[in-house]
Every structure is written in C-alpha cells, then in structure tokens.
Write an enzyme that holds these catalytic residues in place. Structure first.
Site, short mmCIF file in Angstrom:
data_model
loop_
_atom_site.label_atom_id
_atom_site.label_comp_id
_atom_site.label_asym_id
_atom_site.label_seq_id
_atom_site.Cartn_x
_atom_site.Cartn_y
_atom_site.Cartn_z
CB THR A 163 59.44 44.96 50.52
OG1 THR A 163 60.74 45.34 50.05
CG2 THR A 163 59.50 44.63 52.01
CG HIS A 164 58.30 47.16 46.73
ND1 HIS A 164 57.22 48.00 46.59
CD2 HIS A 164 59.02 47.64 47.78
CE1 HIS A 164 57.29 48.95 47.49
NE2 HIS A 164 58.36 48.76 48.24
CB SER A 175 48.34 21.51 30.35
OG SER A 175 47.87 21.97 29.10
CE LYS A 229 52.12 24.56 32.67
NZ LYS A 229 51.07 25.32 31.98
CG ASN A 289 48.60 24.00 35.06
OD1 ASN A 289 49.74 24.42 34.85
ND2 ASN A 289 47.83 23.54 34.07
CD GLU A 311 46.21 28.78 38.54
OE1 GLU A 311 47.36 28.99 38.14
OE2 GLU A 311 45.36 28.13 37.88
CE1 TYR A 320 11.62 41.19 54.43
CE2 TYR A 320 9.61 41.60 53.18
CZ TYR A 320 10.79 40.90 53.36
OH TYR A 320 11.16 39.94 52.46
CD GLN A 336 11.72 37.89 47.47
OE1 GLN A 336 10.85 37.46 48.24
NE2 GLN A 336 11.58 37.86 46.17
#
Length: 343
Positions: free
Chosen positions: A8-9, A130, A136, A138, A143, A170, A175
C-alpha cells in the site's frame, strides 16, 4: 504458494502470493468483459429504416432487415436511432476502463522489472535497448500501453464533449465522433493481446519475491492479530504495542515486552507469549496461510478463486464464440438472400 510482499502506498504492507496478486487484475479484467458484454447488448439494434429521423412511409420489414444484418432487433424509436450516440460513448467508456486496468498492470510490470525491485524479467520481444546505452533493456511495450490508455481516455472525453450540447435529431457534429470510436476501440484491440503475450512470456523471480515478503515489518499486523485472537487483547492495544516495538526497531520478545509495558502497562510474557511463537507468527508463509477466508491469499482460498474465474472465463469465451458464429451466419444469410433477390 509463491509468497511475495503486498503493497500500500508502494510500501511493504502484508505478505500475499503472486497468484492472489494476479487474480486481483483478473477480477478487474473480468468486469471489463462484463461491461463490454452489456454494452454489446445495447449496440445490437438495427437503425435501418429510421431514415432522417421520422422513419419512412415505405413498407419496410424492419425485423427482417435487422436479422439480415445480424442485429438482435430493430431500434424501437427512429429518432433515437439517428440521434443517439450513447452506445458509442458506452463502448469507449468500457474500453477506456479496460485500458486503465491495463495501464495499472503495465505500471506494475515496469516497476517490478527494475533493478531496484527485480520481481519480473520481461521477454526481449516486449523490450528494447537504448539508442546510446547498450546495456539497457527498456520495457517499451508496457510504457507505450500506458500511453495508449491516455489516448483512449481522450477519445472518450472527445466523444462526450461532442454529444453533450446537441439537440435532437441529427447534427453534422456527429460525424466527428465516429473516428474517436474507431481509434479508441482499435487502440484497445491492439493493446490487450500484447499485454497477454507480455504476461505469458514473463519470468517471475519468485525467490526474489519471497526474500522481500517479510521485509518492512510486513508481518507486524499478524502479530497484532495474534495478540487479539490468542491472548485476549483489544486490537487497539495490540496495535499500539506492536507499533511501538516497530519504532524500537525489532519484534523480538524482549522488545515487544518492553513495548507492552510502555504502551499498555502489561506483560505479554505473563500472557504466555514466547519467542518461538513470535518467530512462527512473523513467518510470511504463516501470515498468508491464516488468511483463508473467501477472497484471501491462502492457497486454498486462491484455488477456489481460480476455479470460479476459470468457469467465468469459459462462459465468456463461449458467449464470444456464439456471438461470432451468429454474426458470420447472418452475413452468409445476407449474401444468399441478396443473390436470391438478384436472380
């Protein structure tokens, strides 16, 4: 039975299991399916025959044309059929909520895959290096999926904003709404299979999880609970004693005894608490095992959850297959009827 810390937190809170953790997301995704199924039922009406909004004087058989197009029934009000876009907003709402869940899961996978945490190793197919740092790895797909959730939420907001000021019936504004619907649905359609693949190919580092399960005094709550259940203390008192012991930096018997005398003017040793008892209570495996009520992380409780959710998954999958078959059948019938009419 894979013990890990729950948070939690973003701080160590109480031990749980990987299955219990993943089932929490499964519950959310099952609700997403439920929402989309309900939305489908409201989308499944044919507007054909509504004309501009006041229907038509030609003797159309709307039930027949609805069936030809694979709809369950014709829309009951021709003006509503032309002017309403709540069905589009509902679909975008369902996909946006689903993508929000996916984004939260992706956030966890990003955090878990860091060297700081090390709970999961994502497959290379869902990561990249990277542009300048060759060491790296990633979590790019996770993401990007987080960002896609924001895009879908934007499509929902745009759709609501377009519709909110429109009078019946309408208006040309509508549209502008349709592309938002397509983009929102397409973003979710692309993302969810990628998330499934990312989970299926991930390697969860269970030893690392187990090593962290008891850190941060995460089993302190169980010690307080035991003081209540087995030694008759009020929880307020037990909470105060254990909290004071934690502030002193240890949960061994001497520290807990000193905390009890300071905080409550009593002796837990006199109540029968022993060092061996504390050691067993603070074991994360024990803390998980005693939480065996419905919805809890104990292996027996999780097994029940798994069985129930597998049944629900089977029902949802059967509905999806039946719906797809019905639509394919309707399309085939439409082609055959068209050929018959032309002949």
């Amino acid at each position: 039975e894979t013990v890990m810390p729950g948070f939690t937190h973003l701080q160590h809170a109480q031990p749980t299991t990987l299955a219990h953790y993943l089932l929490a997301y499964e519950q959310a995704f099952s609700r997403d399916v439920s929402r989309l199924r309900e939305a489908y039922a409201r989308v499944d009406v044919s507007p054909l025959g509504s004309a501009a909004f006041a229907s038509t004087g030609f003797p159309l058989d709307r039930a027949y044309t609805a069936a030809l197009l694979g709809f369950a029934r014709p829309a009951p009000n021709s003006m509503d059929a032309v002017a309403a876009r709540d069905f589009a907003i509902e679909v975008l709402s369902g996909t946006s909520i689903c993508m929000t869940t996916a984004s939260r899961f992706c956030e966890e996978l990003v955090i878990w895959s860091t060297a700081f945490v090390g709970f999961v190793q994502l497959d290379d197919a869902y990561c990249s290096s990277s542009s300048i740092m060759p060491q790296k790895k990633n979590p790019d797909v996770a993401e990007i999926m987080r960002a896609k959730a924001g895009s879908v939420a934007g499509e929902l907001t745009a759709a609501i904003t377009i519709v909110k000021g429109l009078p019946m019936s309408y208006n040309r504004d509508l549209q502008e709404l349709t592309p938002h619907l397509w983009r929102g649905v397409e973003a979710a359609r692309q993302s969810i299979p990628l998330l499934a693949g990312m989970i299926a190919t991930a390697t969860f580092r269970t030893e690392r999880m187990a090593a962290e399960a008891g850190r941060g005094f995460s089993t302190a709550t169980e010690l307080a609970d035991v003081l209540v259940r087995e030694y008759g203390l009020a929880f307020r008192t037990a909470h105060r004693i254990v909290g004071r012991a934690v502030r002193h930096g240890s949960l061994d018997l001497s520290t807990v005894e000193a905390a009890a005398r300071e905080a409550a003017g009593l002796s837990v040793v006199d109540l029968g608490l022993t060092e061996a008892k504390i050691t067993s209570v603070l074991d994360p495996v024990h803390a998980v095992a005693v939480r065996s009520i419905i919805g809890g992380p104990a292996p027996a409780a999780v097994a029940v959850q798994l069985a129930e959710q597998r049944d629900l998954l089977a029902r949802d999958a059967a509905w999806a297959e039946e719906t797809d078959t019905a639509l394919s059948s309707a399309f085939e019938h439409l082609i055959n009827e068209s050929r018959r009419l032309v002949a």
